[in-house]
Design an enzyme around this catalytic site. Structure first.
Site, PDB file in Angstrom:
ATOM      1  N   GLU A   1       0.782  -1.237   0.000  1.00  0.00           N
ATOM      2  CA  GLU A   1       0.000   0.000   0.000  1.00  0.00           C
ATOM      3  C   GLU A   1       0.816   1.291   0.000  1.00  0.00           C
ATOM      4  OE1 GLU A   1      -4.184  -1.506   1.948  1.00  0.00           O
ATOM      5  OE2 GLU A   1      -2.831  -0.330   3.203  1.00  0.00           O
TER       6      GLU A   1
ATOM      7  N   GLU B   1      -6.686  -7.863   0.060  1.00  0.00           N
ATOM      8  CA  GLU B   1      -7.428  -7.365   1.223  1.00  0.00           C
ATOM      9  C   GLU B   1      -8.799  -6.900   0.752  1.00  0.00           C
ATOM     10  OE1 GLU B   1      -5.517  -4.561   3.859  1.00  0.00           O
ATOM     11  OE2 GLU B   1      -3.532  -5.448   3.523  1.00  0.00           O
TER      12      GLU B   1
END
Length: 479
Positions: A167, A378
């Site tokens: 991320e 995710e």
């Protein structure tokens, strides 16, 4: 022609990260990471649990893998804690630390579960923060290569799928939560993009190492990704959404797949004095470290509207309380875009828009732009779970959320998206980066509170049994 169900080789599983789930943060040869320090500060300020024990996966990993097997997992995405393997960032390996990951990976393989390894998930060794401020220095790229080369060599015959850095886009947005930034530097927002550039170099090096060392290995980044909608159909809002996409999404994916920074985003950053310093040879290195696939962490979509040039620069706010509407502001990029709530969508208690269609949209959109395989690493609903007196957790709200998102994945695949895996967040309850343990995501309830770790007993939630049925039916039994 639309197909029924998911492919036979589709990978079903879930995800965690090392510092959020393992515990044993300062024992068994491990030294502190920056997340151990940041979470200790969060405990003192807000009462959120530290990473010292987390979900105690370090001592429960065999039980946890058995639960994954019971659910039917064919994949498990997890990260390796750099400071567990190299407590000082470089130097001598901690044999007890690397043995934990040998044992974990072997346990997964024994149970027919494909390990998907993330090299870096926010937890830089604290020793490197003390040495040169961590990701703020280019020195970290060399040290990351030292660490990554060792891990990839160690597991090259057992791990096929690798993700590099978790991320980067979220790190730019929430840099003081994901990195330790000295207070005196926090007003220098150019450093956000400088950190990201250093991570791009590290990502490229890791990709090159996987391609060199791992027979048949596949590697890519795990990116936090949200499609951006315009608030209205006004042309200026539509352009704001385009600008937000270029800076929030294209700026990262163009690096991974084209080896370039998105031109519109760079022009904007340069105009504001925010662009990273790029040294000779950097972009050539980035192009060499190409990605084979993209891992996507998707929770919500975003909404943008026009932003006046006179607005003050600000980045995304945070909801620290879990009370709807308590988010402390939205991002403003003057003259480019500003983020805002989407009036058409409901939100979680932490003000994240709930948008299953957004997942279908981004899978279709990324497939069209880059024509690369994708996986979901995710996706989940952070919520307050209640343990009943008879030891049950009835989380129908989580089942509804996940069901709708699985449907969206299937729709995107019906229209050409190549999706390899679904690994929602999270396999078991764990420590939320910004909200402690009371914000729960797992299929398995971990019986602890922010103040009291108790015994970290594992309890199967209703969603555990729902997901087990879903996997058994290869994605067909959604009820």
């Amino acid at each position: 022609m639309l197909k029924k169900g998911f492919p036979d080789d589709f990978l079903w599983g879930a995800s965690t990260s090392a510092y959020q789930v393992e515990g044993a943060a300062l024992s068994h040869g491990k030294k502190a990471s920056q997340q151990d320090i940041i979470n200790k500060d969060n405990y003192e300020k807000r009462g959120f649990a530290t990473a010292e024990i987390a979900s105690d996966h370090y001592h429960h990993f065999k039980e946890d893998v058995a639960l994954m097997k019971e659910m039917g997992f064919t994949a498990y995405r997890f990260s390796i804690a750099w400071s567990r393997v190299f407590p000082d960032g470089t130097g001598e390996v901690n044999e007890e630390g690397i043995q934990f990951y040998r044992d974990l990976i072997d346990e997964l393989l024994i149970h027919g579960i494909e390990p998907i390894v993330t090299l870096y998930h926010y937890d830089l060794p604290w020793a490197l923060v003390e040495k040169y401020h961590g990701w703020l220095s280019r020195e970290v790229v060399k040290d990351f290569e030292y660490y990554a080369a060792y891990i990839i060599e160690e597991f090259k015959d057992k791990v096929k799928y690798w993700t590099t850095i978790n991320e980067q886009s979220i790190i730019v947005q929430f840099w003081t939560q994901k990195c330790f930034i000295p207070r005196e530097l926090q007003s220098n927002h150019q450093l956000r993009y400088q950190i990201n550039h250093h991570m791009n170099l590290a990502h490229a090096i890791a990709c090159r190492l996987v391609h060199e060392k791992v027979p048949g290995g596949l590697v890519g980044a795990a990116i936090g990704y949200a499609p951006v909608y315009p608030l209205t159909s006004k042309p200026e809002d539509v352009m704001a959404a385009q600008n937000a996409h270029d800076l929030h999404n294209g700026y990262y994916l163009d690096i991974y797949f084209k080896g370039i920074y998105t031109e519109s985003a760079m022009i904007y950053l340069e105009s504001k004095g925010l662009a990273p310093d790029i040294e000779p040879g950097d972009m050539e290195l980035i192009k060499e470290g190409y990605s084979d696939f993209l891992a996507l962490n998707y929770y919500s979509s975003e909404c943008a509207k026009a932003c006046l040039k006179e607005e003050e620069l600000r980045f995304a706010g945070v909801n620290w309380t879990g009370v709807k509407g308590a988010m402390d502001g939205h991002e403003h990029q003057p003259g480019f875009f500003q983020m805002c709530p989407n009036p058409m969508l409901d939100t979680t208690d932490w003000d994240w828009a709930i948008d299953p269609t957004g997942l279908e949209y981004l899978l279709r959109d990324i497939s069209m732009r880059y024509n690369k395989p994708l996986m979901i690493t995710e996706n989940g609903l952070g919520a307050y779970d209640t343990l009943t007196e008879d030891g049950k957790v009835h989380d129908s709200y989580r089942i509804n959320y996940l069901r709708d998102h699985v449907r969206s994945i299937k729709k995107s695949m019906d229209f050409g998206a190549k999706v390899l895996a679904y690994c929602p967040w999270s396999a078991i309850d764990l420590l939320s980066t910004s909200n402690g343990v009371k914000k729960r995501y797992g299929f398995v309830y971990v019986d602890r509170t922010d103040d009291d770790p108790k015994e970290c007993t594992r309890i199967r939630k209703d969603s555990f049994f729902w997901y087990k049925k879903l996997i058994e039916s290869k994605g067909e039994d959604l009820e």
